[in-house]
Design a protein around this motif. Structure first.
Motif, PDB file in Angstrom:
ATOM      1  N   ASP C 223       7.975   7.975 -13.853  1.00 35.74           N
ATOM      2  CA  ASP C 223       9.032   8.569 -14.670  1.00 35.74           C
ATOM      3  C   ASP C 223       8.595   9.935 -15.163  1.00 35.74           C
ATOM      4  OD1 ASP C 223      10.867   6.580 -14.620  1.00 35.74           O
ATOM      5  OD2 ASP C 223      10.902   6.279 -16.780  1.00 35.74           O
ATOM      6  N   ALA C 224       9.478  10.928 -15.090  1.00 38.16           N
ATOM      7  CA  ALA C 224       9.100  12.253 -15.587  1.00 38.16           C
ATOM      8  C   ALA C 224       8.735  12.182 -17.068  1.00 38.16           C
ATOM      9  CB  ALA C 224      10.230  13.259 -15.349  1.00 38.16           C
ATOM     10  N   ALA C 252      16.748  11.539 -15.685  1.00 34.81           N
ATOM     11  CA  ALA C 252      17.226  11.487 -14.308  1.00 34.81           C
ATOM     12  C   ALA C 252      16.177  11.945 -13.308  1.00 34.81           C
ATOM     13  CB  ALA C 252      18.474  12.360 -14.184  1.00 34.81           C
ATOM     14  N   MET C 253      14.986  12.251 -13.817  1.00 35.33           N
ATOM     15  CA  MET C 253      13.973  12.872 -12.963  1.00 35.33           C
ATOM     16  C   MET C 253      12.817  11.917 -12.685  1.00 35.33           C
ATOM     17  SD  MET C 253      15.004  16.000 -12.387  1.00 35.33           S
ATOM     18  CE  MET C 253      16.581  16.679 -12.985  1.00 35.33           C
ATOM     19  N   ILE C 254      12.238  12.052 -11.534  1.00 35.95           N
ATOM     20  CA  ILE C 254      11.074  11.258 -11.157  1.00 35.95           C
ATOM     21  C   ILE C 254       9.986  12.172 -10.610  1.00 35.95           C
ATOM     22  CG2 ILE C 254      12.233   9.091 -10.639  1.00 35.95           C
ATOM     23  CD1 ILE C 254      12.396  10.042  -7.723  1.00 35.95           C
ATOM     24  N   VAL C 255       8.748  11.697 -10.685  1.00 35.91           N
ATOM     25  CA  VAL C 255       7.642  12.389 -10.056  1.00 35.91           C
ATOM     26  C   VAL C 255       7.235  11.582  -8.829  1.00 35.91           C
ATOM     27  CG1 VAL C 255       5.382  13.437 -10.425  1.00 35.91           C
ATOM     28  CG2 VAL C 255       6.894  13.038 -12.370  1.00 35.91           C
ATOM     29  N   THR C 256       7.174  12.241  -7.688  1.00 42.62           N
ATOM     30  CA  THR C 256       6.770  11.558  -6.456  1.00 42.62           C
ATOM     31  C   THR C 256       5.809  12.456  -5.688  1.00 42.62           C
ATOM     32  OG1 THR C 256       8.397  12.515  -4.951  1.00 42.62           O
ATOM     33  CG2 THR C 256       9.115  10.616  -6.213  1.00 42.62           C
TER      34      THR C 256
END
Lengths: 293, 293, 293, 293
Positions: C223-224, C252-256
């Protein structure tokens, strides 16, 4: 001799010398809609088609761009509306194998269906979507992928979901090259999944599911052996020795347009949007398209 | 009458009554490798195939899993090695349209080719990759997508890249259903891109590019009209009135295996790995596979 | 303060000052397997993890090629075997949205699962597959696509299919960037689908389905806002004013990883093959791979 | 300290205390267009942005359906028109890796570009397309796939193709989460491919290609370390010890919206259609869309 076809209109055509059946035809611009009712078990057996209404929509071609407001969407959705109950949960099912292009019509079309069953109460009000009919959607996959017959899977879900009707989308096989991507068949007779790619499975119909089943499909393939026989007979018609010819490997072979990927893309969008319009008469095609994509 | 085929072996077969040409055949288990040389312009014209060597590898089927160490990869890579210069930059090109399944063999195969031209000096040492042959890779797309003929695009790049050879991968058309996915043709005669899906384009060969061109392909389709004619002739052979039959819409139609997506996936992996093995003899198939994926 | 994570091992780590829980660790080469049992409701509540066994397999990275005979497949399949009943139909379910890359782990992994329930009697004998355990497979899609909660759908099917166990595959969220694609969690505690991408759904577990539920997943995202908080706390640890920080749009953001597509491809293959090996102990990994692809 | 960003507008913003630069802003409904010119080498160096015009189009969000006639397409295409020569062949290039979702903007956008260079003379007349500007299109792939730097490949082709301008599409990196999918940057300053995913490559600009280069892109990712630093500084602003913080593994990590696949799909369609409209002023957006799809 009955050639392999999923289209009632072709079965009737190839049996026209022995079977007489009334067809009701209408033209809308360059689109023709014909309707037949098979209401007699003897005729049903001869044609190899179950009892029921069959609506055939023929158009010049799908191989062009169309907008949400396209006339063809309106024509097809009106025919669907005629066959489904006006109220209650609709359960839309896309049969076929997403990984096999000519068989991917069903799964791809369900990607365009607006699922709404979970949007209710306060949420639907806040989104301005109070008049949505409840819809649920599933692509059950094929037996080889799941180990479960589609009818078995759907039947389990229908028992709990209790929809007012089931709408099934599937790729069809036609006898004629000229029909690929130009014909949509809508029927209340049920469907035998996998027929479009040659693997007959148990029937999905009102008897097996307990609720009305409306099927929608477009031919995406011609069997190689059907084509071979057709061509042979057409070109050897003066000769006596008409016999079924065999074509090595033809069982595993299909005839498709070179641009089969494009045909599937457009046909799945046309059918998906037509079902959305039939199920959600309170919304315009443009609004439905923007809700889906 | 010459039917449409991209395979030299089929052209020779259908002209065997008038043309005599020596074929050198070897068997390796259930794989057969046959080699012919078309070294005579008259024969080339009759066969409709350019001058050059043609190697045909026939195997039972591709429709099964294979490992990096598969014997078929070894057989095909040995044949490629025989036709390419031993040193210098190799430029591998995948012709065809990624968006049209039966035409996607070339682009998909290039996804398996190990590009190495940019790995040099210190980097290659640190990776333990000092003995890599330099390789560059391109999928130029098709004329309708790019507005540029493949040969035009490749020619511009070859002038600056100065490779020692060009290796071209393309989907082919066969005359026979039984060859789809079971035959690999390797040739030094050049290639006419798009042939596999019926759109003849300018030749890509040593004359147009200035460096040796080796082409590799597998049949993925049979023309519907080729099939129609074949079937008709086979089944009406006692009759005098042999004429070319026409098949409405057949121009735009192809015959493929139902599982065309799977055939393309496997054939592109087989061809890609075979090229990697031919270009990088200092590395084992397993090492090459782990470098690619 | 509990940060968002689907991994029990991370919950335990961030609560280590207040909760003591035994972990059983084994090393196999560069792979570590640790097992904890949460058997106490108070601890379960503090950790935010349901009661059950949690097995965590940690490896250097997935970002490399692996073969059917890879040691990691053996390690993971052995842990799965320990948690599932030895006999009876296994029902494998891939949760998540095929159209959203970081959420596609479940559906992609099911593409590698060998469905066998339909192969029986004479057919399995003729194929030399008499000792296959029956397996059925489904990707139920996500609520927004289907209008049906995954647990609702699965529950309907389980009632009729009567499997001996359900195996659920899902993408997970981790608190730590370094775990993405390097950790596999196997548990018998059930699963809350959609957790990996932030949409908590009703639980899928033995209580809701009536049969044992084993879940398998790998973290694909952080999760951001979890990352933001972690970084902030780590770098401001001398200061008193620790407070939860907010990060606009971070919901609404993710870290990948940049190569998220590759991570999903490899992790789904690893998990799929590990499940096949656990379910079909009479077949070698190589044989299973050739049956699947 | 300059954080990592491909947007000139963000560089200017984070240097506003030391650099003064005029911005020309217009509003069209909820869309804002701002233009700056970097015409001074000293400022260019401080900002880390090459000399040239930068147009920034900011809109509420891309995460909704849009039609061919969408106002945003008109606004963006008008800005493109201002920067390109009115006549001659336009060569449109989509940079990036189709296989890595956040980097696929360029290749996906080229799928929407109408290639016309090959449609000429009689054919264009027969199709009613006499007034089409010639356009060619290419997705050159990335160095790791091809072994060829994009600028090297494009340069070879430009020498022979002799276009009047090159239009380059690429995914960008932003400093701010709130800009992802909501900002389009158009510039005549050239481009450094791969910047959007962290691999700086040689410049593609008028100096390296010899013809005007217009670049168009939208931010699809924020660097994880950029985000980390931003958050840390924002929340520790009272403290003296501001230092660049490091974030383990963050190099390989990106922050994207959960629905990155959808963002790429919509942004590539928006940019593709805007370029078509800029290049083909004699055709309506609807006509162009029907020619493309």
């Amino acid at each position: 001799m009955n050639f392999r076809t999923d289209l009632a209109i072709e079965s009737i055509q190839s049996n026209k010398e022995t079977i007489s059946i009334n067809s009701d035809e209408h033209r809308y611009g360059d689109v023709t809609v014909s309707k037949v009712i098979i209401d007699n078990q003897e005729i049903s057996d001869k044609l190899g088609k179950p009892l029921g209404k069959y609506v055939t929509v023929e158009m010049p071609t799908l191989t062009e761009y169309f907008r949400a407001s396209d006339e063809r969407i309106k024509i097809i959705s009106d025919e669907i509306k005629d066959l489904i109950p006006k109220k209650g949960l609709a359960f839309v099912i896309g049969l076929g194998n997403l990984e096999i292009t000519p068989d991917a019509l069903g799964p791809k079309a369900t990607n365009s269906i607006l699922a709404t069953r979970h949007i209710s109460g306060e949420i639907s009000k806040s989104l301005g979507l109070e008049n949505l009919r409840p819809v649920s959607v599933l692509s059950p996959g094929v037996l080889g992928q799941t180990g479960i017959e589609a009818v078995e899977l759907i039947s389990s879900i229908v028992k709990d979901l209790k929809p007012s009707c089931v709408i099934v989308i599937d790729a069809l096989a036609s006898r004629s090259l000229s029909r690929l991507g130009c014909t949509v068949q809508i029927s209340d007779s049920g469907i035998s999944p996998g027929a479009g790619v040659g693997n007959k499975r148990p029937l999905i119909n009102k008897d097996t599911l307990g609720v009305p089943v409306i099927s929608i499909g477009t031919p995406t393939v011609v069997d190689a052996s059907t084509l071979a026989n057709d061509i042979f007979y057409e070109h050897s018609e003066n000769f006596d020795d008409k016999k079924e010819i065999s074509c090595p490997n033809a069982e595993a072979m299909i005839v498709t347009p070179r641009e089969i990927d494009l045909l599937i893309k457009r046909a799945s969008l046309l059918i998906g949007m037509s079902i959305n319009c039939a199920l959600q008469p309170n919304f315009s095609p443009d609004d439905l398209q923007s809700l889906v994509s």
